[in-house]
Scaffold this motif. Structure first.
Motif, mmCIF file in Angstrom:
data_model
loop_
_atom_site.group_PDB
_atom_site.id
_atom_site.type_symbol
_atom_site.label_atom_id
_atom_site.label_comp_id
_atom_site.label_asym_id
_atom_site.label_seq_id
_atom_site.Cartn_x
_atom_site.Cartn_y
_atom_site.Cartn_z
ATOM 1 N N SER A 73 1.870 -6.307 -13.973
ATOM 2 C CA SER A 73 3.244 -5.884 -13.712
ATOM 3 C C SER A 73 3.508 -5.796 -12.213
ATOM 4 O O SER A 73 4.535 -6.264 -11.722
ATOM 5 N N LEU A 74 2.573 -5.189 -11.492
ATOM 6 C CA LEU A 74 2.728 -5.060 -10.043
ATOM 7 C C LEU A 74 2.802 -6.434 -9.393
ATOM 8 O O LEU A 74 3.636 -6.683 -8.520
ATOM 9 N N PHE A 75 1.943 -7.357 -9.817
ATOM 10 C CA PHE A 75 1.935 -8.716 -9.268
ATOM 11 C C PHE A 75 3.290 -9.383 -9.460
ATOM 12 O O PHE A 75 3.870 -9.921 -8.520
ATOM 13 N N TYR A 76 3.818 -9.338 -10.687
ATOM 14 C CA TYR A 76 5.099 -10.005 -10.940
ATOM 15 C C TYR A 76 6.260 -9.304 -10.231
ATOM 16 O O TYR A 76 7.200 -9.967 -9.777
ATOM 17 N N ASN A 77 6.207 -7.987 -10.103
ATOM 18 C CA ASN A 77 7.229 -7.288 -9.318
ATOM 19 C C ASN A 77 7.185 -7.727 -7.866
ATOM 20 O O ASN A 77 8.217 -7.979 -7.245
ATOM 21 N N PHE A 78 5.971 -7.812 -7.328
ATOM 22 C CA PHE A 78 5.812 -8.234 -5.945
ATOM 23 C C PHE A 78 6.308 -9.668 -5.756
ATOM 24 O O PHE A 78 7.019 -9.968 -4.792
ATOM 25 N N MET A 79 5.960 -10.568 -6.662
ATOM 26 C CA MET A 79 6.415 -11.965 -6.546
ATOM 27 C C MET A 79 7.928 -12.048 -6.629
ATOM 28 O O MET A 79 8.564 -12.831 -5.921
ATOM 29 N N GLY A 80 8.532 -11.206 -7.477
ATOM 30 C CA GLY A 80 9.994 -11.189 -7.564
ATOM 31 C C GLY A 80 10.633 -10.710 -6.263
ATOM 32 O O GLY A 80 11.622 -11.276 -5.801
ATOM 33 N N GLU A 81 10.050 -9.680 -5.675
ATOM 34 C CA GLU A 81 10.555 -9.180 -4.389
ATOM 35 C C GLU A 81 10.377 -10.228 -3.305
ATOM 36 O O GLU A 81 11.269 -10.444 -2.472
ATOM 37 N N LEU A 82 9.244 -10.901 -3.301
ATOM 38 C CA LEU A 82 8.983 -11.947 -2.311
ATOM 39 C C LEU A 82 9.964 -13.100 -2.477
ATOM 40 O O LEU A 82 10.488 -13.617 -1.501
ATOM 41 N N LYS A 134 0.835 -1.209 0.000
ATOM 42 C CA LYS A 134 0.000 0.000 0.000
ATOM 43 C C LYS A 134 0.867 1.255 0.000
ATOM 44 O O LYS A 134 0.552 2.239 -0.659
ATOM 45 N N GLN A 135 1.965 1.225 0.764
ATOM 46 C CA GLN A 135 2.859 2.379 0.802
ATOM 47 C C GLN A 135 3.591 2.554 -0.532
ATOM 48 O O GLN A 135 3.767 3.667 -1.010
ATOM 49 N N LYS A 136 4.001 1.466 -1.123
ATOM 50 C CA LYS A 136 4.772 1.524 -2.357
ATOM 51 C C LYS A 136 3.889 1.835 -3.573
ATOM 52 O O LYS A 136 4.306 2.526 -4.488
ATOM 53 N N TYR A 137 2.659 1.311 -3.562
ATOM 54 C CA TYR A 137 1.734 1.489 -4.683
ATOM 55 C C TYR A 137 0.376 1.976 -4.169
ATOM 56 O O TYR A 137 -0.620 1.262 -4.248
ATOM 57 N N PRO A 138 0.305 3.180 -3.614
ATOM 58 C CA PRO A 138 -0.926 3.637 -2.953
ATOM 59 C C PRO A 138 -2.138 3.747 -3.880
ATOM 60 O O PRO A 138 -3.269 3.615 -3.424
ATOM 61 N N ASN A 139 -1.939 3.947 -5.155
ATOM 62 C CA ASN A 139 -3.066 4.089 -6.072
ATOM 63 C C ASN A 139 -3.468 2.775 -6.731
ATOM 64 O O ASN A 139 -4.425 2.734 -7.492
ATOM 65 N N SER A 140 -2.732 1.694 -6.448
ATOM 66 C CA SER A 140 -2.999 0.427 -7.119
ATOM 67 C C SER A 140 -3.548 -0.648 -6.200
ATOM 68 O O SER A 140 -4.325 -1.487 -6.618
ATOM 69 N N VAL A 141 -3.095 -0.643 -4.947
ATOM 70 C CA VAL A 141 -3.441 -1.723 -4.028
ATOM 71 C C VAL A 141 -4.166 -1.158 -2.820
ATOM 72 O O VAL A 141 -3.648 -0.277 -2.142
ATOM 73 N N SER A 142 -5.365 -1.652 -2.566
ATOM 74 C CA SER A 142 -6.070 -1.222 -1.359
ATOM 75 C C SER A 142 -6.235 -2.373 -0.379
ATOM 76 O O SER A 142 -6.297 -2.164 0.821
ATOM 77 N N THR A 143 -6.295 -3.602 -0.894
ATOM 78 C CA THR A 143 -6.374 -4.779 -0.017
ATOM 79 C C THR A 143 -5.490 -5.874 -0.595
ATOM 80 O O THR A 143 -5.094 -5.825 -1.769
ATOM 81 N N GLY A 144 -5.222 -6.872 0.211
ATOM 82 C CA GLY A 144 -4.447 -8.006 -0.264
ATOM 83 C C GLY A 144 -5.145 -8.745 -1.375
ATOM 84 O O GLY A 144 -4.502 -9.297 -2.272
ATOM 85 N N LYS A 145 -6.456 -8.744 -1.346
ATOM 86 C CA LYS A 145 -7.224 -9.432 -2.383
ATOM 87 C C LYS A 145 -6.926 -8.844 -3.759
ATOM 88 O O LYS A 145 -6.937 -9.560 -4.760
ATOM 89 N N ASP A 146 -6.636 -7.553 -3.801
ATOM 90 C CA ASP A 146 -6.329 -6.906 -5.080
ATOM 91 C C ASP A 146 -5.176 -7.603 -5.793
ATOM 92 O O ASP A 146 -5.135 -7.656 -7.019
ATOM 93 N N LEU A 147 -4.244 -8.111 -5.029
ATOM 94 C CA LEU A 147 -3.056 -8.708 -5.624
ATOM 95 C C LEU A 147 -3.200 -10.204 -5.847
ATOM 96 O O LEU A 147 -2.410 -10.801 -6.567
#
Length: 103
Positions: free
Chosen positions: A91-100, A65-78
């Motif tokens: 793109s956000l999903f794959y970036n997040f999975m890469g970071e994870l 939420k802090q990194k992508y405030p306009n894209s993610v509001s809940t965990g379900k979004d991802l």
């Protein structure tokens, strides 16, 4: 395909630890022989490894939420299949999975 439940290891030994050792050896052989391995665990297993959980105040959802405030509001979004209809969310999903994965 081999399916094993590690909960079998929690059962009281029936005389010795031989059964548990045999099961662990079977698990080891199955993992070593496999090309792919999926491990399904309960929530929080990663926390002891230094990976934040999802829901705590400093957890992964808050970080997103802090990194992508306009894209993610809940965990379900991802983790909702509808995200694959939006290129920005893909793109956000794959970036997040890469970071994870790096964690």
């Amino acid at each position: 395909m081999l399916q094993l439940s590690l909960s079998d290891l929690d059962k009281p030994p029936s005389g010795s630890q031989q059964e548990s050792q045999t099961l662990l050896a079977e698990i080891r052989r199955a993992v070593q022989a496999s090309q792919r391995c999926i491990v399904i665990t309960g929530a929080g297993i990663s926390v002891s490894s230094g990976i934040p959980d999802f829901r705590s105040p400093d957890g992964l959802f808050q970080q997103l939420k802090q990194k992508y405030p306009n894209s993610v509001s809940t965990g379900k979004d991802l983790f909702d299949a509808t995200l694959f209809s939006d290129p920005a969310m893909i793109s956000l999903f794959y970036n997040f999975m890469g970071e994870l994965r790096n964690l």
